[in-house]
Design a protein around this motif. Structure first.
Motif, PDB file in Angstrom:
ATOM      1  N   VAL A   4      45.324  44.339  23.039  1.00 17.51           N
ATOM      2  CA  VAL A   4      45.463  44.984  24.352  1.00 17.51           C
ATOM      3  C   VAL A   4      45.531  46.498  24.180  1.00 17.51           C
TER       4      VAL A   4
ATOM      5  N   SER B 167      43.166  29.161  35.807  1.00 17.45           N
ATOM      6  CA  SER B 167      43.846  30.338  36.358  1.00 17.45           C
ATOM      7  C   SER B 167      43.861  30.266  37.883  1.00 17.45           C
ATOM      8  N   ALA B 217      49.172  37.417  35.405  1.00 25.00           N
ATOM      9  CA  ALA B 217      48.535  36.809  34.229  1.00 25.00           C
ATOM     10  C   ALA B 217      47.284  36.041  34.643  1.00 25.00           C
ATOM     11  N   VAL B 220      44.494  38.533  35.120  1.00 29.19           N
ATOM     12  CA  VAL B 220      43.874  39.006  33.878  1.00 29.19           C
ATOM     13  C   VAL B 220      42.966  37.933  33.298  1.00 29.19           C
ATOM     14  N   THR B 224      38.842  38.208  32.985  1.00 27.57           N
ATOM     15  CA  THR B 224      38.178  38.073  31.684  1.00 27.57           C
ATOM     16  C   THR B 224      37.147  36.956  31.725  1.00 27.57           C
ATOM     17  N   THR B 275      37.423  37.980  43.296  1.00 33.46           N
ATOM     18  CA  THR B 275      38.658  38.508  42.711  1.00 33.46           C
ATOM     19  C   THR B 275      39.449  39.286  43.749  1.00 33.46           C
TER      20      THR B 275
END
Lengths: 214, 364
Positions: A4, B167, B217, B220, B224, B275
């Motif tokens: 990161v 997710s 989380a 993210v 990705t 998103t």
């Protein structure tokens, strides 16, 4: 968490570069034909045959430039001056003067070899042609007119920068009286015209302060 | 249907379709410009002011190019693949609400192509179908580089779709606690992100109630995986110019190639919009109704939606400009060893927290 950290470090680099480019600080490329990069003072561009202020040609037809040329692209033939109507102040003048720009490597050795500073270089670098014959510059195209202008191959081109031909190369500056320490910052090219009369060259200290120069 | 309903339908369809096509035209230019800025270049400058029309010029050029087909190609699949890429890309966007609602007379018009009850599921299905286009294009070209690209696409899609799905489950789980029962409708998910966190603590009373804050989380991981799902750098192994010439579209030219190109950018935009919808509150935002003229406050939701979408789109480009392409094993290990366990763990964690908040601790 190393991955990161590395990711953020990389993003910071590109982000900083982007801001630098948008604000113009780090922009490397130019929209070329419209905006030209400022060239170094001693840029080796297209050649010019100079005249004295009284209109006499400087070339004496000695062929030293042709001898010095490593690419053997210069062809010179001298001729005796007519005593009543001389072309150059010396005994002889350059009757034929041709430079094959397709072979020229723009090393500037001809400029160094010239005993009368007849041939110098300019800042013009756009010399593309559509046929090979046009790559050979004859005396008509190289010699400046008595008013100090140099013939441009494409004067009607809207993008042609005629000022480039009026900018002499570094050899003229380096060998001029102003190049000596005594004349530093006082006068450049005193009295003996190259393609024009030059403002004094800045001193070395000033040059160091101005980054991006030459 | 009445005339007004037909009009509303026309606005929806033309809006979604036109917005998407126009945005794609602009997005290619935006990407090239941003990339250029990040590389100290100017980017396209010649076609139109600042090169805005560059994409139009490229598109026109591709229209007039010959579409070459390899002799060994499987004709049916080869011709089908570009359409299979474009259609799901557009269908994803159909579900995304790109503005608030307004009234024409009695009829309420919601600026969304179609508000499906299973919107999120539909989007997942469509993004899976889009992978078929890549795989089939690679296989049917009858050439080795496209085949390698297609094989890579298969593995990549399977790995990262799992992460996307997992997710999203935690987001859906969280959304279910925010209103009356669970929902997969994107309009409803956006609606449930309205308001602020004032009820949690007055200090955060000004923070909008977007899903990104409790589900950081998931955000993210989703982002990705979305980059991987749209085959973008650093996960562009499917195209990988340096290794596979052009990857799955090596043998495509002319308009057929343009279809893949269009699909890629529509996908990126759709993923950015998704998103923004799921995590950033979609079209929600201050409209100052009453103080501003009605047509401005009516258009503001769309403006907020576009701002959020382009923020995500910018991240896509930023990542592309920054990261080198992953090696194939790195891609797999990131997908299976980091993202999927991470998404699963987050799902369990947020499930536990939500259960405690709703039912109290089992020992209490």
């Amino acid at each position: 968490m190393g991955i990161v950290k590395d990711l953020l470090k990389g993003l910071a680099v590109t982000g900083r570069t982007m801001i630098g480019t948008i604000t113009g600080r780090e922009l490397v490329t130019r929209p070329y034909p419209h905006v030209k990069r400022e060239k170094p003072q001693r840029f080796h561009g297209r050649h010019v045959l100079n005249r004295y202020p009284d209109g006499m040609e400087k070339c004496i037809g000695c062929e030293l430039c042709a001898g010095a040329c490593p690419a053997e692209c210069i062809y010179v033939r001298g001729k005796e001056n007519d005593i009543d109507n001389p072309v150059s102040p010396g005994e002889r003048f350059g009757y034929v003067y041709e430079i094959n720009m397709l072979r020229c490597i723009f090393c500037g050795l001809c400029v160094e070899a010239c005993p009368t500073e007849a041939i110098t270089m300019t800042h013009l670098f756009e010399m593309s042609t559509t046929n090979r014959e046009d790559g050979i510059y004859t005396k008509d195209e190289l010699l400046m007119s008595p008013d100090g202008k140099v013939p441009h191959m494409f004067p009607d081109d809207p993008l042609a920068d005629l000022g480039e031909l009026d900018t002499a190369d570094g050899w003229v500056r380096a060998t001029a009286p102003g190049g000596r320490a005594a004349y530093q910052g006082v006068r450049m090219w005193a009295g003996t015209p190259g393609v024009g009369d030059w403002s004094p060259e800045p001193s070395q200290e000033e040059r160091d302060r101005r980054s991006g120069d030459g | 249907m009445t005339g007004v309903e037909w009009l509303a339908l026309g606005i929806k369809v033309l809006g979604a379709f036109g917005l998407l096509l126009l945005a794609t035209l602009l997005n290619v230019w935006v990407e090239r410009k941003v990339l250029a800025d990040m590389q100290n270049r100017l980017g396209p400058m010649r076609a139109g002011p600042f090169g805005v029309l560059q994409t139009v010029a490229d598109g026109l050029k591709l229209f007039f190019k010959e579409s070459i087909m390899p002799r060994k190609a499987e004709v049916g699949m080869y011709l089908l693949a570009p359409f299979l890429a474009v259609v799901p890309a557009f269908l994803i966007f159909v579900n995304i609400p790109w503005g608030g609602s307004f009234h024409i007379g009695e009829t309420e018009v919601v600026l969304q192509g179609a508000d499906l009850d299973i919107g999120l599921l539909f989007i997942l299905a469509m993004s899976s179908i889009a992978v078929y286009a890549v795989v089939l294009a690679g296989w049917s070209s009858g050439s080795k580089y496209p085949l390698l690209g297609g094989v890579r696409a298969t593995a990549q899609a399977i790995s990262y779709e799992a992460a996307i799905g997992l997710s999203l489950v935690s987001v859906v789980l969280f959304t279910a606690t925010q209103g009356d029962g669970g929902t997969l409708s994107l309009y409803e998910i956006v609606q449930r992100q309205s308001g602020t966190w004032a009820d949690v603590h007055p200090i955060v009373g000004w923070v909008p109630r977007w899903n990104i804050i409790p589900q950081i989380a998931a955000f993210v991981i989703f982002l990705t995986a979305a980059v991987a799902e749209t085959n973008r750098a650093p996960f562009d192994l499917v195209e990988a110019e340096q290794e596979l010439v052009g990857g799955f579209h090596t043998e495509y030219s002319g308009m057929r190639f343009a279809m893949f190109f269009l699909a890629e950018y529509v996908n990126i935009f759709s993923m950015s919009a998704l998103t923004a919808t799921l995590f950033l509150g979609g079209w929600l935002g201050p409209t100052w109704e009453g103080t501003l003229p009605a047509f401005i406050s009516g258009a503001l939701p769309t403006v907020w939606f576009l701002i959020k979408t382009y923020a995500i789109f910018f991240i896509f480009i930023w990542i592309r400009a920054t990261l080198p392409r992953l090696r194939y094993d790195q891609l797999m290990s990131l997908g299976w060893k980091r993202l999927i366990p991470g998404a699963l763990g987050w799902l369990v964690l947020s499930g536990l927290v939500l259960a405690f908040r709703q039912f109290g601790a089992p020992w209490g």
